[in-house]
Scaffold this motif. Structure first.
Motif, short mmCIF file in Angstrom:
data_model
loop_
_atom_site.label_atom_id
_atom_site.label_comp_id
_atom_site.label_asym_id
_atom_site.label_seq_id
_atom_site.Cartn_x
_atom_site.Cartn_y
_atom_site.Cartn_z
N ALA A 121 0.83 -1.20 0.00
CA ALA A 121 0.00 0.00 0.00
C ALA A 121 0.87 1.26 0.00
O ALA A 121 0.56 2.23 -0.72
CB ALA A 121 -0.93 -0.01 1.21
N TYR A 122 1.95 1.27 0.78
CA TYR A 122 2.84 2.44 0.79
C TYR A 122 3.49 2.65 -0.57
O TYR A 122 3.62 3.78 -1.05
CB TYR A 122 3.93 2.28 1.85
CG TYR A 122 3.47 2.59 3.25
CD1 TYR A 122 2.61 3.65 3.51
CD2 TYR A 122 3.92 1.83 4.32
CE1 TYR A 122 2.19 3.94 4.80
CE2 TYR A 122 3.51 2.10 5.62
CZ TYR A 122 2.65 3.17 5.85
OH TYR A 122 2.24 3.44 7.11
N ILE A 123 3.89 1.57 -1.23
CA ILE A 123 4.51 1.70 -2.55
C ILE A 123 3.51 2.23 -3.56
O ILE A 123 3.83 3.12 -4.37
CB ILE A 123 5.09 0.34 -3.00
CG1 ILE A 123 6.30 -0.02 -2.14
CG2 ILE A 123 5.48 0.36 -4.47
CD1 ILE A 123 6.82 -1.43 -2.34
N LEU B 28 1.50 9.31 -5.90
CA LEU B 28 1.97 10.66 -5.64
C LEU B 28 2.93 11.12 -6.74
O LEU B 28 2.83 12.26 -7.24
CB LEU B 28 2.66 10.71 -4.28
CG LEU B 28 3.20 12.07 -3.83
CD1 LEU B 28 2.04 13.04 -3.63
CD2 LEU B 28 4.00 11.93 -2.56
N VAL B 29 3.83 10.24 -7.15
CA VAL B 29 4.79 10.59 -8.20
C VAL B 29 4.07 10.80 -9.51
O VAL B 29 4.35 11.78 -10.25
CB VAL B 29 5.87 9.50 -8.32
CG1 VAL B 29 6.71 9.69 -9.59
CG2 VAL B 29 6.75 9.48 -7.08
N LEU B 30 3.13 9.94 -9.85
CA LEU B 30 2.38 10.11 -11.10
C LEU B 30 1.56 11.40 -11.10
O LEU B 30 1.49 12.12 -12.11
CB LEU B 30 1.47 8.91 -11.34
CG LEU B 30 2.18 7.64 -11.80
CD1 LEU B 30 1.19 6.47 -11.90
CD2 LEU B 30 2.88 7.85 -13.12
N LEU C 268 3.95 14.24 -11.73
CA LEU C 268 4.41 14.30 -13.12
C LEU C 268 3.33 14.76 -14.09
O LEU C 268 3.62 15.42 -15.09
CB LEU C 268 4.96 12.95 -13.54
CG LEU C 268 6.26 12.49 -12.88
CD1 LEU C 268 6.63 11.09 -13.31
CD2 LEU C 268 7.39 13.46 -13.22
N ILE C 269 2.10 14.41 -13.81
CA ILE C 269 1.00 14.77 -14.73
C ILE C 269 0.69 16.28 -14.63
O ILE C 269 0.41 16.90 -15.64
CB ILE C 269 -0.25 13.92 -14.42
CG1 ILE C 269 0.01 12.48 -14.85
CG2 ILE C 269 -1.48 14.46 -15.16
CD1 ILE C 269 -1.09 11.52 -14.47
N HIS C 270 0.78 16.85 -13.46
CA HIS C 270 0.44 18.27 -13.31
C HIS C 270 1.55 19.13 -13.71
O HIS C 270 2.49 19.43 -13.74
CB HIS C 270 0.01 18.58 -11.87
CG HIS C 270 -1.38 18.13 -11.62
ND1 HIS C 270 -1.69 16.91 -11.12
CD2 HIS C 270 -2.56 18.77 -11.78
CE1 HIS C 270 -2.98 16.78 -10.98
NE2 HIS C 270 -3.54 17.90 -11.39
#
Length: 66
Positions: A51-53, A59-61, A64-66
């Motif tokens: 779940a943490y991964i 969060l990273v995606l 990167l998208i914004h």
């Protein structure tokens, strides 16, 4: 009322044998701690790690998208 050296030596020897044999046996139960129980895993730690991964990946995606 004199005690001979031989009988005094025998008494000391008997007391020494009692201390050497009986006392270690008497405290044998307390000299070693009980063994620890075997570790068990019901999968919750692995589920929490996954779940943490996934949350970190989300969060990273999102960053990167914004």
């Amino acid at each position: 009322m004199a005690v001979s050296n031989a009988s005094f030596g025998a008494v000391i020897a008997i007391v020494a044998v009692i201390y050497a044999v009986v006392l270690p046996v008497a405290r044998a139960d307390h000299s070693f701690p009980a063994p620890a129980p075997a570790p068990t895993s019901d999968g919750t730690t692995i589920d929490q790690g996954i779940a943490y991964i996934l949350m970190l990946l989300a969060l990273v995606l999102t960053y990167l998208i914004h």
